[in-house]
Design a protein around this motif. Structure first.
Motif, mmCIF file in Angstrom:
data_model
loop_
_atom_site.group_PDB
_atom_site.id
_atom_site.type_symbol
_atom_site.label_atom_id
_atom_site.label_comp_id
_atom_site.label_asym_id
_atom_site.label_seq_id
_atom_site.Cartn_x
_atom_site.Cartn_y
_atom_site.Cartn_z
ATOM 1 N N VAL A 1 -3.931 -0.918 4.395
ATOM 2 C CA VAL A 1 -4.887 -0.172 3.562
ATOM 3 C C VAL A 1 -4.671 1.333 3.759
ATOM 4 N N PRO A 2 -4.678 2.118 2.670
ATOM 5 C CA PRO A 2 -4.566 3.577 2.817
ATOM 6 C C PRO A 2 -5.860 4.167 3.383
ATOM 7 N N GLY B 1 0.795 -1.226 0.000
ATOM 8 C CA GLY B 1 0.000 0.000 0.000
ATOM 9 C C GLY B 1 0.820 1.266 0.000
ATOM 10 N N SER B 2 2.150 1.159 0.125
ATOM 11 C CA SER B 2 2.974 2.370 0.230
ATOM 12 C C SER B 2 3.001 3.159 -1.080
ATOM 13 N N ASP C 1 -1.646 -1.629 -13.277
ATOM 14 C CA ASP C 1 -1.695 -3.063 -12.986
ATOM 15 C C ASP C 1 -1.002 -3.388 -11.665
ATOM 16 N N PHE C 2 0.154 -2.746 -11.451
ATOM 17 C CA PHE C 2 0.879 -2.998 -10.203
ATOM 18 C C PHE C 2 0.064 -2.547 -8.996
ATOM 19 N N VAL C 3 -0.531 -1.361 -9.068
ATOM 20 C CA VAL C 3 -1.277 -0.819 -7.932
ATOM 21 C C VAL C 3 -2.477 -1.700 -7.594
ATOM 22 N N TYR C 4 -3.109 -2.254 -8.614
ATOM 23 C CA TYR C 4 -4.236 -3.159 -8.377
ATOM 24 C C TYR C 4 -3.788 -4.348 -7.524
ATOM 25 N N GLU D 1 -1.017 -4.560 -5.680
ATOM 26 C CA GLU D 1 -0.515 -4.077 -4.389
ATOM 27 C C GLU D 1 -1.657 -3.853 -3.409
ATOM 28 N N LEU D 2 -2.733 -3.200 -3.861
ATOM 29 C CA LEU D 2 -3.860 -2.927 -2.977
ATOM 30 C C LEU D 2 -4.518 -4.215 -2.505
#
Length: 379
Positions: free
Chosen positions: A261-262, A60-61, A246-249, A251-252
């Motif tokens: 979680v942010p 999440g960073s 794609d990476f953020v999906y 990662e979350l």
């Protein structure tokens, strides 16, 4: 900082070593010359490693950084390059391209491992710009300007999309839920919150998007044993991503599985990363207008004052606390004696709070208050 040649050699050696290990296990060997925006991520239990980086980042960073970042300057530099391409202006294009590449290097995720501009556009930098062949540069880019700019455009579009859609998703996730768990209040699991807010359909099939063209990434997973310096070896999942979105999906979703979680700070409005087991409502960054205090410190004080103001048991406890603390200031009570009294007083307060909350009549409540007053010697 590495020179371009040294940098390239290191990458090739790293790729060769990985390729050898994968060949032994019957895996495909990656192209040694894969683009440097084709990002390798190694996912572990508590976090992940980006490219050859030695730091393990918590899940999440990067998403939190994206939600907080401003890309106004990056968008302006991209627009300037597009204008120079349209005008076929070699001098402007060379200068603006350099500014765009350097701005790209500062974007979340890419800033962690792209060390030199030549790593992004090695052919153009060395063949045309360094040689001063601006007209050749123009000719090369004009062959297919859309293909040349695609990674820069995608980076802009991905970040803007993440800020809008993922921000909405996370705010919807916590809507109506206590932003910070109170004492005795059961924490609701993230998966339960997803179903409570009818968000589970967005988790699978699409990358949190309304547009069915925005599909969740289809990724290939390989496994490796990572041996971080000073740590025990860890079995990790290795993936490669062509797009930030794609990476953020991944990662979350991996983060939510593990409790990362942010959240948006209730004081300053910026996003911060909540770790597993924590339920903070405020970030630990400087509070706006009060840089000597953090939002969390201010929030804790405000929360405490609100708690005291709205509960008779707390009011009584705080009155007694101030009375006995004043004795230590006057020297009529030692610090060890006060600390023992404070511990006993907390136990008396907590027992009274439980009884007070379940009492049904005003008479019962007054009886509990009178007993606590006598126990705390608060007159």
């Amino acid at each position: 900082m590495y020179s371009f040649n040294t940098y390239t050699i290191l990458l090739q050696v790293d790729s060769l070593l990985e390729g050898t290990a994968m060949a032994v296990l019957g895996k495909d060997i990656f192209d040694l010359y894969r683009p440097h925006t084709h990002t390798k991520i190694q996912f572990g239990d508590k976090g992940y490693w980006v490219e050859w980086g030695t730091d393990c980042l918590p899940y999440g960073s990067i998403l939190t950084e994206i939600l907080n970042c401003s890309i106004t300057d990056y968008c302006a530099k991209l627009s300037a390059v597009e204008q120079a391409v349209a005008a076929c202006d070699p001098e402007q294009l060379s200068e603006r391209l350099d500014a765009l590449v350097r701005a790209f290097m500062k974007l979340p995720l890419y800033r962690l491992y792209i060390l030199e501009p030549s790593a992004i556009e090695p052919a153009l930098v060395w063949k045309y710009i360094e040689a001063g062949r601006h007209s050749d540069l123009i000719a090369e880019m004009l062959k297919d300007p859309d293909a040349f700019l695609v990674k820069y455009i995608r980076a802009r579009d991905d970040i803007l999309y993440i800020q809008e859609r993922y921000g909405w998703f996370l705010e919807s996730l916590f809507e109506g839920q206590p932003f910070e768990k109170k004492k005795g209040q059961k924490k609701i699991p993230l998966a339960k919150q997803l179903t409570d807010h009818f968000l589970e359909a967005l988790v699978s099939g699409v990358s949190l998007g309304e547009d069915n063209q925005i599909d969740a990434p289809q990724v290939n997973i390989q496994y490796a044993v990572l041996e971080p310096e000073g740590c025990q070896p860890e079995l990790v999942e290795k993936m490669y991503f062509d797009r930030l979105l794609d990476f953020v999906y991944v990662e979350l979703m991996r983060g939510m599985q593990k409790g990362f979680v942010p959240k948006r700070c209730a004081n300053c409005g910026r996003w911060f990363l909540q770790y597993p087991g924590a339920t903070y409502a405020y970030c630990d960054g400087p509070a706006p207008g009060q840089e000597d205090k953090t939002c969390r410190e201010i929030g804790a004080t405000a929360s405490f004052q609100d708690k005291v103001r709205n509960n008779e048991i707390w009011k009584l406890h705080q009155r007694a606390y101030k009375k006995y603390f004043a004795r230590t200031r006057k020297g009529t009570m030692s610090k060890p004696e006060f600390e023992k009294w404070a511990r006993d007083a907390e136990q008396l307060r907590d027992r009274a709070l439980k009884s007070y909350e379940i009492s049904r009549t005003l008479e019962e409540k007054n009886r509990i208050l009178d007993k606590l007053k006598a126990d705390l010697n608060c007159v």
